[in-house]
Design a protein around this motif. Sequence first.
Motif, PDB file in Angstrom:
ATOM      1  N   GLY A 117       0.804  -1.219   0.000  1.00 42.69           N
ATOM      2  CA  GLY A 117       0.000   0.000   0.000  1.00 42.69           C
ATOM      3  C   GLY A 117       0.829   1.257   0.000  1.00 42.69           C
ATOM      4  N   GLY A 118       1.995   1.210  -0.657  1.00 37.59           N
ATOM      5  CA  GLY A 118       2.844   2.388  -0.714  1.00 37.59           C
ATOM      6  C   GLY A 118       3.713   2.591   0.514  1.00 37.59           C
ATOM      7  N   VAL A 119       3.633   1.686   1.495  1.00 39.03           N
ATOM      8  CA  VAL A 119       4.425   1.803   2.725  1.00 39.03           C
ATOM      9  C   VAL A 119       5.473   0.694   2.745  1.00 39.03           C
ATOM     10  CG1 VAL A 119       4.380   1.772   5.246  1.00 39.03           C
ATOM     11  CG2 VAL A 119       2.480   2.803   3.965  1.00 39.03           C
ATOM     12  N   GLY A 120       6.729   1.068   2.861  1.00 36.42           N
ATOM     13  CA  GLY A 120       7.794   0.081   2.906  1.00 36.42           C
ATOM     14  C   GLY A 120       8.140  -0.305   4.334  1.00 36.42           C
ATOM     15  N   PHE A 121       8.536  -1.552   4.535  1.00 37.63           N
ATOM     16  CA  PHE A 121       8.956  -2.003   5.857  1.00 37.63           C
ATOM     17  C   PHE A 121       9.973  -3.127   5.700  1.00 37.63           C
ATOM     18  CE2 PHE A 121       5.587  -4.883   4.772  1.00 37.63           C
ATOM     19  CZ  PHE A 121       5.933  -6.097   5.354  1.00 37.63           C
ATOM     20  N   GLN A 122      10.757  -3.338   6.767  1.00 42.96           N
ATOM     21  CA  GLN A 122      11.794  -4.358   6.777  1.00 42.96           C
ATOM     22  C   GLN A 122      11.330  -5.551   7.609  1.00 42.96           C
ATOM     23  OE1 GLN A 122      15.143  -1.667   8.044  1.00 42.96           O
ATOM     24  NE2 GLN A 122      16.224  -2.801   6.468  1.00 42.96           N
ATOM     25  N   PRO A 123      11.089  -6.699   6.998  1.00 47.12           N
ATOM     26  CA  PRO A 123      10.693  -7.888   7.756  1.00 47.12           C
ATOM     27  C   PRO A 123      11.738  -8.332   8.779  1.00 47.12           C
ATOM     28  CG  PRO A 123      10.177  -8.173   5.440  1.00 47.12           C
ATOM     29  CD  PRO A 123      11.007  -6.922   5.546  1.00 47.12           C
ATOM     30  N   SER A 124      12.997  -7.942   8.574  1.00 48.13           N
ATOM     31  CA  SER A 124      14.031  -8.324   9.541  1.00 48.13           C
ATOM     32  C   SER A 124      13.750  -7.738  10.921  1.00 48.13           C
ATOM     33  CB  SER A 124      15.407  -7.874   9.057  1.00 48.13           C
ATOM     34  OG  SER A 124      15.454  -6.471   8.875  1.00 48.13           O
ATOM     35  N   ASP A 125      13.082  -6.588  10.968  1.00 42.26           N
ATOM     36  CA  ASP A 125      12.740  -5.999  12.263  1.00 42.26           C
ATOM     37  C   ASP A 125      11.672  -6.825  12.981  1.00 42.26           C
ATOM     38  OD1 ASP A 125      14.453  -3.714  12.332  1.00 42.26           O
ATOM     39  OD2 ASP A 125      13.200  -2.775  10.817  1.00 42.26           O
ATOM     40  N   LEU A 126      10.707  -7.350  12.210  1.00 45.03           N
ATOM     41  CA  LEU A 126       9.730  -8.266  12.794  1.00 45.03           C
ATOM     42  C   LEU A 126      10.410  -9.556  13.227  1.00 45.03           C
ATOM     43  CD1 LEU A 126       6.879  -9.351  13.424  1.00 45.03           C
ATOM     44  CD2 LEU A 126       6.672  -9.937  10.988  1.00 45.03           C
ATOM     45  N   ALA A 127      11.361 -10.029  12.428  1.00 50.36           N
ATOM     46  CA  ALA A 127      12.025 -11.298  12.707  1.00 50.36           C
ATOM     47  C   ALA A 127      12.814 -11.240  14.014  1.00 50.36           C
ATOM     48  CB  ALA A 127      12.936 -11.679  11.547  1.00 50.36           C
ATOM     49  N   ARG A 128      13.505 -10.118  14.281  1.00 53.23           N
ATOM     50  CA  ARG A 128      14.326 -10.069  15.488  1.00 53.23           C
ATOM     51  C   ARG A 128      13.478 -10.066  16.748  1.00 53.23           C
ATOM     52  NH1 ARG A 128      15.995  -4.239  16.812  1.00 53.23           N
ATOM     53  NH2 ARG A 128      14.960  -2.922  15.278  1.00 53.23           N
ATOM     54  N   VAL A 129      12.308  -9.440  16.695  1.00 58.37           N
ATOM     55  CA  VAL A 129      11.416  -9.466  17.855  1.00 58.37           C
ATOM     56  C   VAL A 129      10.792 -10.848  18.015  1.00 58.37           C
ATOM     57  CG1 VAL A 129       9.345  -8.474  18.890  1.00 58.37           C
ATOM     58  CG2 VAL A 129      10.923  -7.003  17.633  1.00 58.37           C
TER      59      VAL A 129
END
Length: 387
Positions: A117-129
Motif C-alpha cells: 500500500g505504498g508503505v515500505g517495511f523491513q521484515p528483519s525488524d519483525l524477525a528479530r522481535v
Amino acid sequence: MLKFITTLRDRFYTLPPADKYVTWIVLVLSAIGVVAVYSAITFFAEVKSGGNTELFLLRHVMRVGLALAVMFGMSLVDYRVLARYSRVALVGALGLLLIVKLTGLVTEGPARWLELGGVGFQPSDLARVALLLYVGVLLTQKQEYIKSFGRSFLPILVWVGATVLLVGLEDLSTSAVMVMGVIAMCFVARVSAAQIGLLTMLGLVMGISLIIAEPHRAARVESFLGTDMFDTTEAEHVLDPRGEGYQAEQARIAFAMGGITGVGPGKSTQRDFLPTPYNDFIFAIIAEEYGLVGALALLAAFGLLLFRGFLRIARDAPDPLGAFLATGFTTLIVLYGFIHAGVSCGLLPVTGLPLPFVSYGGTSMLANGVMVGILLNISRQTYANAA
C-alpha cells in the motif's frame, strides 16, 4: 463516549507502575533524536525535497510518536499472551524474509524492504522481535531438560539458524546482534557452556562465510583492518580514502571537530559529507555538535538501560519467561546502541545499524518500541506480584 474515556482513564490509573527509569531513558533518547535528526537531515532534504527539512522532521516526529504509542500499548499487554503467538509471528516473519529475497525493494544497497500500500517495511525488524520471543518460550518450556542437546538445544538451534541465515543474507550486522541476544538468553536459561560455545562457533562460521560470499562485506572488513585479505575485492578501492573507508574517515573527522564540548547544536559540517548522517552515523553528528561530553552522556543512557534491564527487570521478573525476554530484548537494544557508537568512532567496521530511538527510521523504531513495551510490561507484572 465520555463514559468509555472515563473507564479507560480509571483503568489506567489502577495499573501497576512500569519501570520509570526505562521510560524516561526512552523519552530522553527520542527527544535527542528529534533534535539530532533535524540538524543532520539538511543535506538529504535539499536533495530529496528542495531543502524542506521540516517535512522530514515531521515524518521523524510522527514515527517517534507512533513508536512511543506502540511502546505504551505493549506495556499494557501481558507478555505471556504475546508469547503464545510468537511461533506464528516467527513463521510469518520467515515467510516475509523469503519474499524479500525474491521481490524486495532495493534502497541504496541490498534488497531488504517490502512495500504494501505504498508503505515500505523491513521484515528483519519483525524477525528479530519474533525470534527472541519464541526462543524465550522454548527455553521456558524446556527447563526440566535444558541440558539435553536433542530435546532442548537442537530445536532452538534450528529456529535460530533459519532466521539468522535469512536475515544475514541481506543484513549481516542485524543477524549477528540477534545471535548475541540469543546467547545471552541461553546463558541465563542455564544452557550448557558447550552448547553455547557451539552456537557461538556456528554463528562465527556463518558470519565469515557470508562475508567471503559478498565482496562489499569483505571490502568493509578489509578497509577496517587496512589490509587486502580476499580475492573478491579490489585493493585500490578498499584502501582508497574515498572508497570503502570514506564513511569511517568522515565520522572520525566529526569526532575531531567536536572536541570536548562540541561545535554547538545545528553547526555540524560533516553532515554534508557523511552519506547517511541522519541514520547510520547520527552518533558522529551528536559527537561533533555536543562533543565528548554529549557522546558520553548518550552512552551513559544506554548503560543505565542495560543496568535496569538486567539487574532490575530481568532479575526480578515474575517467571523464567519474563527473565529470558528481558535479557534478550535488553541485549538487543543496548548492543545496537554500542555497536552504532563503535562504528561511528572507528572501533568497528561499518555496519549500518541505527541508533535506537535516535536515528531516523521507521520499522526499526517500531520494533524498538515493541521490545521496550514488553520490558515495561514485565516490570508491571513484577510490581503487581509484589503488591
